[in-house]
Structures are given as C-alpha cells and as structure tokens.
Enzyme design. Structure first.
Site, PDB file in Angstrom:
ATOM      1  N   ASN A   1       0.885  -1.169   0.000  1.00  0.00           N
ATOM      2  CA  ASN A   1       0.000   0.000   0.000  1.00  0.00           C
ATOM      3  C   ASN A   1       0.922   1.218   0.000  1.00  0.00           C
ATOM      4  O   ASN A   1       1.607   1.486   0.984  1.00  0.00           O
ATOM      5  CB  ASN A   1      -0.876  -0.051   1.237  1.00  0.00           C
ATOM      6  CG  ASN A   1      -1.947   1.012   1.315  1.00  0.00           C
ATOM      7  OD1 ASN A   1      -2.567   1.174   2.360  1.00  0.00           O
ATOM      8  ND2 ASN A   1      -2.199   1.755   0.252  1.00  0.00           N
TER       9      ASN A   1
ATOM     10  N   GLN B   1      -2.292   6.657  -1.723  1.00  0.00           N
ATOM     11  CA  GLN B   1      -2.680   7.799  -0.898  1.00  0.00           C
ATOM     12  C   GLN B   1      -1.506   8.756  -0.709  1.00  0.00           C
ATOM     13  O   GLN B   1      -0.341   8.350  -0.789  1.00  0.00           O
ATOM     14  CB  GLN B   1      -3.177   7.356   0.491  1.00  0.00           C
ATOM     15  CG  GLN B   1      -4.594   6.809   0.527  1.00  0.00           C
ATOM     16  CD  GLN B   1      -4.644   5.306   0.521  1.00  0.00           C
ATOM     17  OE1 GLN B   1      -3.615   4.640   0.610  1.00  0.00           O
ATOM     18  NE2 GLN B   1      -5.844   4.751   0.397  1.00  0.00           N
TER      19      GLN B   1
ATOM     20  N   CYS C   1      -6.113   5.332   7.998  1.00  0.00           N
ATOM     21  CA  CYS C   1      -5.245   4.549   7.118  1.00  0.00           C
ATOM     22  C   CYS C   1      -4.191   3.883   7.981  1.00  0.00           C
ATOM     23  O   CYS C   1      -3.234   4.531   8.413  1.00  0.00           O
ATOM     24  CB  CYS C   1      -4.597   5.436   6.055  1.00  0.00           C
ATOM     25  SG  CYS C   1      -3.519   4.528   4.929  1.00  0.00           S
ATOM     26  N   GLY C   2      -4.358   2.603   8.238  1.00  0.00           N
ATOM     27  CA  GLY C   2      -3.449   1.905   9.141  1.00  0.00           C
ATOM     28  C   GLY C   2      -2.045   1.758   8.591  1.00  0.00           C
ATOM     29  O   GLY C   2      -1.057   1.982   9.294  1.00  0.00           O
ATOM     30  N   ASN C   3      -1.927   1.380   7.302  1.00  0.00           N
ATOM     31  CA  ASN C   3      -0.601   1.288   6.704  1.00  0.00           C
ATOM     32  C   ASN C   3       0.066   2.653   6.660  1.00  0.00           C
ATOM     33  O   ASN C   3       1.279   2.776   6.856  1.00  0.00           O
ATOM     34  CB  ASN C   3      -0.695   0.701   5.291  1.00  0.00           C
ATOM     35  CG  ASN C   3      -1.114  -0.751   5.293  1.00  0.00           C
ATOM     36  OD1 ASN C   3      -0.700  -1.531   6.133  1.00  0.00           O
ATOM     37  ND2 ASN C   3      -1.965  -1.114   4.344  1.00  0.00           N
TER      38      ASN C   3
ATOM     39  N   CYS D   1      -4.497  -2.994   2.823  1.00  0.00           N
ATOM     40  CA  CYS D   1      -5.293  -1.970   3.499  1.00  0.00           C
ATOM     41  C   CYS D   1      -5.272  -2.294   4.986  1.00  0.00           C
ATOM     42  O   CYS D   1      -5.827  -3.310   5.409  1.00  0.00           O
ATOM     43  CB  CYS D   1      -6.723  -1.955   2.968  1.00  0.00           C
ATOM     44  SG  CYS D   1      -7.819  -0.800   3.833  1.00  0.00           S
TER      45      CYS D   1
END
Length: 284
Positions: A20, A53, A82-84, A227
C-alpha cells in the site's frame, strides 16, 4: 522533506506498507495542503509520482502527539483512517528525528494513535475501538448491529459483516479470495444507498483460525495491495463471529499484517512493515 505545493517544486518521500504505497509530504513549515486536483495529479501513476494515498505531515492537534497527518486518496478525496499510512508516518517521524524513543503518539484525522517501533522496519499501531452499530458505520436501513447483513444488489444478495474502524468497512467472507469478484461487488456496494459515505469492501478467506487471506476494494482508490484498516475490519468481524482467534495473521497481495483484538471495548492493534522507497522532487 519539505514541500511547497504552489511554486512548482514538491519534495516528497515515497513509502509503502505491505505494498500500500504513499507519497509523504511535510507541511509543518506552513505550506498549505494540496487541493483535490493537485492531490489527484500527484497520485497519478502515469503523469505524477504515483501512489494509493498522499500523507501530509502537520503539527500535532493533541497535547500528547509528536505530529499529525492527513490522508488524501488517489482521486483527491479525504480519508479518516489509514493503518498502513500510520505506520509509514511513524517510521518517517523516527527517521526525521521528530519521534524520540520506541513508543509515541501521532494524530490522524480520526483519533490519536499510540505507536510502537518493534524493530527498524516494523511498527504496531493502536487503531481504535471497532464500532459495530449501524449508525456509527454508517449503514442505513438497519436498526441494530448484526454479525451478518444482506443487501439485494443488482439481482443478487450480498452478505457481509460491517464495522467502522474510523472509516466504514464491509467484509464479505469468501471460499477462495483469488476468485472473489472484488471489483464488481466492491464497486456495487460502494454505490449502494445503504452506505451513505461509501464503504471499503474486504473479501476475506479463513485459511485456519490463525490465518486470513484478504483483498480490499478501497474508497477513492480501488483495489490496493494492502489496506491496514481493512485488515483490522476483516479480523474483528471474523473474531466477532468466532471464526478466528484473537491474534491473527492477515495475508494481503502486498504482504502480511498481524491483528490483535482482546474484544469489545479494547483497541485493535495492527503490526506490520513500513518501508522507505525513495526521496524525490516533483516538478508540477
């Protein structure tokens, strides 16, 4: 890295978490954030730098945080979680010297996250308490939380779990994730009126009680290699159903994440990689 998004030169860091990928911009010098058009051009994989992103580093909003960040999807829209991206922001702040020590706090648009550096390239992030009530997701047309919902979508019934991890998620359990209709069903659910803020759609295959395979069709992006909030959502939905253990490995096309959840009012903790790809300068 610093950025001046309106003078034609934009310095950035390219990073990824399990595939990601992100463009990271430092806006703490007072530079205004990119507008939706500029964000979309920067994220374009043919005419810009290319990413899922954009993450903008900003001054902290809470007393305990060392910095804050915002999230721009590749279509120019905003995201709350957005965890990553949180792991990549944490690694970036460590490299830049802003974050001291192995445990610190960063502010996302959704909440303040406790971050822990586990080793040089691996971080854990407290992702918040999952919310299952339909009004909190939001999911329209249902009065109470369920383990499984059903919606008629273009002549077929789609069954899914739903949860908010600071952003809305639907989780469809499938027998084989490789054969899952990710783009077709993902797009249909995103457009469904039951999800007034659209939705991230995960397709999860339980390999065994300690292992889940997952693909995610994200809002404003499409299918991504990973994700983080989607991995959290899939894990907690499956944990809530008793399908998997409270500590589970989630395999995504771009890599693996570890998700732990003690249950109910506990925060979900996600662990995974944060990788620097390159530093660069973009001439708009």
């Amino acid at each position: 890295m610093s950025a001046d998004v309106h003078t034609g030169r934009l310095r950035f860091t390219k990073m990824h978490g399990a595939g990601n990928d992100f463009v990271v911009l430092d806006l703490r010098n007072g530079t205004p954030p990119p507008d939706a058009s500029l964000a979309a051009r920067l994220a374009d994989r043919h005419f810009g730098v290319g990413c899922d992103q954009i993450l903008t580093i900003e001054t902290p909003r809470s007393a305990e945080a060392v910095a804050a960040y915002r999230i721009w999807n590749s279509d120019g829209s905003h995201s709350q979680q957005c965890g990553n991206g949180a792991r990549c922001v944490a690694a970036w702040l460590v490299r830049e010297g802003t974050a001291q020590g192995d445990v610190f706090t960063i502010d996302s648009p959704f909440t303040a996250h406790r971050v822990e550096r586990l080793d040089a390239g691996t971080y854990s992030v407290a992702m918040g308490v999952p919310q299952f009530e339909p009004t909190q997701i939001p999911l329209a047309g249902f009065a109470h939380a369920r383990d499984e919902y059903a919606l008629p979508v273009h002549g077929e019934t789609v069954r899914f779990g739903a949860v908010s991890m600071g952003n809305p998620h639907a989780v469809v359990e499938v027998g084989r994730v490789d054969a899952a209709p990710v783009e077709r069903v993902g797009a249909l659910l995103q457009q469904n009126a039951a999800f007034p803020e659209s939705v991230n759609v995960g397709f999860a295959q339980v390999v065994d009680p300690a292992h889940v395979r997952l693909r995610v069709y994200e809002r404003g992006v499409g299918e991504t290699l990973a994700c983080g909030s989607g991995a959290c959502a899939a894990a907690v939905v499956l944990m809530h159903r008793g399908r998997v253990e409270r500590d589970v490995r989630v395999s995504l096309p771009g890599g693996e994440l570890r998700i732990r959840w003690a249950g109910e009012q506990a925060q979900v903790v996600m662990s995974g990689p944060a990788v620097f790809v390159f530093d660069g300068e973009w001439n708009q």
